[in-house]
Structure formats: structure tokens, C-alpha cells
Motif scaffolding. Structure first.
Motif, PDB file in Angstrom:
ATOM      1  N   PRO A  51       6.167   9.000   3.658  1.00 54.84           N
ATOM      2  CA  PRO A  51       5.444   8.103   2.749  1.00 54.84           C
ATOM      3  C   PRO A  51       6.225   6.824   2.424  1.00 54.84           C
ATOM      4  O   PRO A  51       7.450   6.834   2.247  1.00 54.84           O
ATOM      5  N   VAL A  52       5.495   5.754   2.365  1.00 55.04           N
ATOM      6  CA  VAL A  52       6.014   4.452   1.933  1.00 55.04           C
ATOM      7  C   VAL A  52       5.239   4.070   0.669  1.00 55.04           C
ATOM      8  O   VAL A  52       4.011   3.995   0.699  1.00 55.04           O
ATOM      9  N   LEU A  53       5.959   3.878  -0.437  1.00 55.13           N
ATOM     10  CA  LEU A  53       5.302   3.624  -1.730  1.00 55.13           C
ATOM     11  C   LEU A  53       5.436   2.142  -2.062  1.00 55.13           C
ATOM     12  O   LEU A  53       6.200   1.731  -2.935  1.00 55.13           O
ATOM     13  N   ASN A  54       4.692   1.320  -1.326  1.00 57.04           N
ATOM     14  CA  ASN A  54       4.779  -0.131  -1.524  1.00 57.04           C
ATOM     15  C   ASN A  54       3.698  -0.677  -2.443  1.00 57.04           C
ATOM     16  O   ASN A  54       3.639  -1.892  -2.656  1.00 57.04           O
ATOM     17  N   HIS A  55       2.840   0.153  -2.985  1.00 55.36           N
ATOM     18  CA  HIS A  55       1.751  -0.313  -3.823  1.00 55.36           C
ATOM     19  C   HIS A  55       1.726   0.415  -5.163  1.00 55.36           C
ATOM     20  O   HIS A  55       0.673   0.824  -5.654  1.00 55.36           O
ATOM     21  N   ASN A  56       2.893   0.596  -5.717  1.00 54.72           N
ATOM     22  CA  ASN A  56       3.060   1.133  -7.066  1.00 54.72           C
ATOM     23  C   ASN A  56       2.326   2.450  -7.270  1.00 54.72           C
ATOM     24  O   ASN A  56       2.325   3.293  -6.380  1.00 54.72           O
ATOM     25  N   GLU A  57       1.747   2.624  -8.461  1.00 55.66           N
ATOM     26  CA  GLU A  57       1.197   3.938  -8.827  1.00 55.66           C
ATOM     27  C   GLU A  57       0.089   4.435  -7.918  1.00 55.66           C
ATOM     28  O   GLU A  57       0.053   5.641  -7.627  1.00 55.66           O
ATOM     29  N   PRO A  58      -0.828   3.617  -7.468  1.00 62.31           N
ATOM     30  CA  PRO A  58      -1.813   4.173  -6.533  1.00 62.31           C
ATOM     31  C   PRO A  58      -1.151   4.809  -5.311  1.00 62.31           C
ATOM     32  O   PRO A  58      -1.586   5.870  -4.851  1.00 62.31           O
ATOM     33  N   SER A  59      -0.104   4.155  -4.779  1.00 62.37           N
ATOM     34  CA  SER A  59       0.612   4.751  -3.643  1.00 62.37           C
ATOM     35  C   SER A  59       1.276   6.054  -4.061  1.00 62.37           C
ATOM     36  O   SER A  59       1.258   7.046  -3.331  1.00 62.37           O
ATOM     37  N   VAL A  60       1.917   6.047  -5.244  1.00 64.43           N
ATOM     38  CA  VAL A  60       2.650   7.217  -5.707  1.00 64.43           C
ATOM     39  C   VAL A  60       1.730   8.423  -5.885  1.00 64.43           C
ATOM     40  O   VAL A  60       2.017   9.514  -5.379  1.00 64.43           O
ATOM     41  N   TYR A  61       0.609   8.240  -6.596  1.00 65.59           N
ATOM     42  CA  TYR A  61      -0.241   9.395  -6.906  1.00 65.59           C
ATOM     43  C   TYR A  61      -1.108   9.827  -5.734  1.00 65.59           C
ATOM     44  O   TYR A  61      -1.474  11.007  -5.625  1.00 65.59           O
ATOM     45  N   ALA A  62      -1.388   8.924  -4.851  1.00 67.41           N
ATOM     46  CA  ALA A  62      -2.061   9.348  -3.623  1.00 67.41           C
ATOM     47  C   ALA A  62      -1.114  10.217  -2.794  1.00 67.41           C
ATOM     48  O   ALA A  62      -1.499  11.280  -2.276  1.00 67.41           O
ATOM     49  N   THR A  63       0.141   9.773  -2.698  1.00 68.50           N
ATOM     50  CA  THR A  63       1.127  10.568  -1.959  1.00 68.50           C
ATOM     51  C   THR A  63       1.398  11.880  -2.672  1.00 68.50           C
ATOM     52  O   THR A  63       1.545  12.923  -2.024  1.00 68.50           O
ATOM     53  N   LEU A  64       1.479  11.868  -3.993  1.00 63.14           N
ATOM     54  CA  LEU A  64       1.694  13.088  -4.756  1.00 63.14           C
ATOM     55  C   LEU A  64       0.552  14.080  -4.540  1.00 63.14           C
ATOM     56  O   LEU A  64       0.777  15.296  -4.435  1.00 63.14           O
TER      57      LEU A  64
END
Lengths: 146, 125
Positions: free
Chosen positions: A24-37
Motif C-alpha cells: 500500500p501507498v498512502l498518498n491521499h491521507n485518510e481515504p487512502s489509510v482507511y481504504a487500506t485498513l
């Protein structure tokens, strides 16, 4: 990488030629984080279901900017995950730390943008068509066979 | 004259005894090699008892095939060369495609022993 990934999976992963790792690459803040989570918590219940959620999230990529907790819980349920176990994981700091740790590692490896592909140790950028992927994969397989 | 008659009478008695049927002497004990044959045919064809009937004569043997001169090679049918059956070709083991997590926690798909590894660094957004 949803565009060429199904074909790569069918022709190279399912045939035993390639082992595919999603990093995972979390380059788009919380949307990236919680989608990956979301994907990780479903995958913890069943690694096969990680790839189901992976496909769902990429297919509905446009919805993820506005997605909230309920959206991700419903996504997990749609993928066959146990709701209670998922919510326990989703709200757990330990799972969040693991996701953030993976993002740190890719930064240490010099991976800044996305998508980036490390194919047998060589990093390629962009989202090339399948034919370009196949050319590189075939060359890597030949090198590995020698 | 009287003496002549007595002598003649004696001679007559003597000749009569000699011509009488002699009792058959007992048959000799059969030897292991002798084989007696029952006599049921007419006397003219009967085999005298004391004659040992020989064992059945063996059938004349089949004459051996003549072999040509030694210096000429005799054609011998070569036995069909036996070729070993082809060893069953072993099918390669199917790939062990599985899902799992790496040591760092990233999820993977495929055969862990696959010759090539691809890391897809991607964002869901």
C-alpha cells in the motif's frame, strides 16, 4: 493497477510464474489509510478475501473520497467478512499501525509515486499495457531460469 | 516165450508213460523285467508262456532336421527386440497458488516459490 492486473494474475500468477505482492501507498491521507485498513482487516480474517476487497475498492475508486466507516464496514460485509471481527480490527490501533508501517517501508525504499512495480528487483513506474508487462515478465522469467 | 511176452508188456507200459501228458511245470517266477501276456488266442497264435514279451518298443523317433554345412550360417529368426516400456512421464507439480502475508504484513498472491516476484506499490485512490 486494476486495468492489467486481472490478466497478469491469470497468465502469470495462477500459473505459478509470478508471486504478486500488494504494497500500500498512502498518498491521499485518510481515504487512502482507511481504504487500506479495510482491505487489511478483511485479509486478516481470510487472505483470499483481501484480493476480493482489493478488486471492490479499485472498482469503486470514485466512491472512496467520500467513504465513511459505514461504507467500509458494508464493503467488508459484501466481501464475506465477519462484521464484528472486522469492526474490532478496523477500530484497533494495532492494525492501523501495521498499515502505516508498510507505508513507511515503501518510502524508505524510495517509492514515492504510484503505481510503481518492482519486477524481480527492477522498479518500473506508470501503468503500462499488458503487453509491456508481459515483455518484462517474460524477460525476468528467462533470466531466473538461467 | 513167456518171458518174451512179459518183457514186451513192460515195454508197452514204459512207452505209454512216456507219451502221457506231462503236467505243466510251474511257471517261473516273474522277473521284474518280464511281462506275461494273457493267452486267449488260438493255440496257433499263442505266445509260449516262457517267452517274455518285450516292453513296448518306442516309436521311431522323429528324424532331426538336417543342418546345413557348418560353414554356412543358419538363419535364425532374431527375436523381436524388446523395448522397455516408456517410463511414465511425470506431470509437473501444479503451482501452489495461495494467498498470505509477508513478514512485514503486506498481502501476496501466488506460489511462494514462483521464480519472479512483483511488488505492486499502489494506492486505492
Amino acid at each position: 493497477m486494476l486495468g492489467t492486473e486481472p490478466q497478469v494474475v491469470q497468465e502469470y500468477v495462477q500459473t505459478g510464474k509470478v508471486k504478486l505482492i500488494f504494497w500500500p501507498v498512502l498518498n491521499h491521507n485518510e481515504p487512502s489509510v482507511y481504504a487500506t485498513l479495510t482491505a487489511h482487516c478483511v485479509g486478516r480474517q481470510d487472505p483470499d478475501k483481501f484480493w476480493d476487497v482489493h478488486e471492490i475498492l479499485f472498482t469503486n475508486q470514485g466512491d472512496l473520497w467520500r467513504a465513511d466507516r459505514d461504507y467500509f464496514v458494508n464493503t467488508a460485509i459484501a466481501a464475506g467478512a465477519d462484521q464484528a471481527a472486522f469492526e474490532l480490527c478496523y477500530d484497533d490501533q494495532g492494525a492501523l499501525a501495521e498499515v502505516l508501517s508498510l507505508d513507511d517501508i515503501r518510502l524508505q525504499r524510495g517509492i514515492a509515486g504510484q503505481p510503481m512495480f518492482d519486477i524481480a528487483g527492477t522498479v518500473y513506474g506508470g501503468a503500462p499495457p499488458f503487453e509491456s508487462f508481459a515483455e518484462v515478465l517474460d524477460a525476468s522469467l528467462q533470466t531466473a531460469a538461467e | 516165450m513167456k518171458r518174451l511176452l512179459v518183457a514186451s508188456f513192460g515195454l508197452i507200459l514204459l512207452f505209454g508213460a512216456c507219451s502221457a501228458d506231462q503236467p505243466l511245470p510251474e511257471a517261473a517266477a516273474s522277473s521284474p523285467t518280464a511281462k506275461s501276456v494273457a493267452l486267449d488266442s488260438a493255440p496257433s497264435t499263442a505266445t509260449p508262456f516262457h517267452t517274455v514279451v518285450p516292453l513296448s518298443t518306442p516309436a521311431p523317433s522323429t528324424p532331426l532336421p538336417t543342418v546345413g554345412p557348418v560353414d554356412e550360417p543358419v538363419a535364425i529368426d532374431e527375436p523381436a527386440t524388446l523395448t522397455p516400456p516408456p517410463s511414465p512421464t511425470r506431470e509437473p507439480d501444479p503451482p501452489q497458488v495461495i494467498s498470505g502475508q509477508t513478514a512485514e504484513g503486506a498481502f501476496f498472491l501466488g506460489d511462494p516459490q514462483a521464480p519472479v516476484t512483483v511488488i505492486d506499490y499502489s494506492d486505492f485512490l
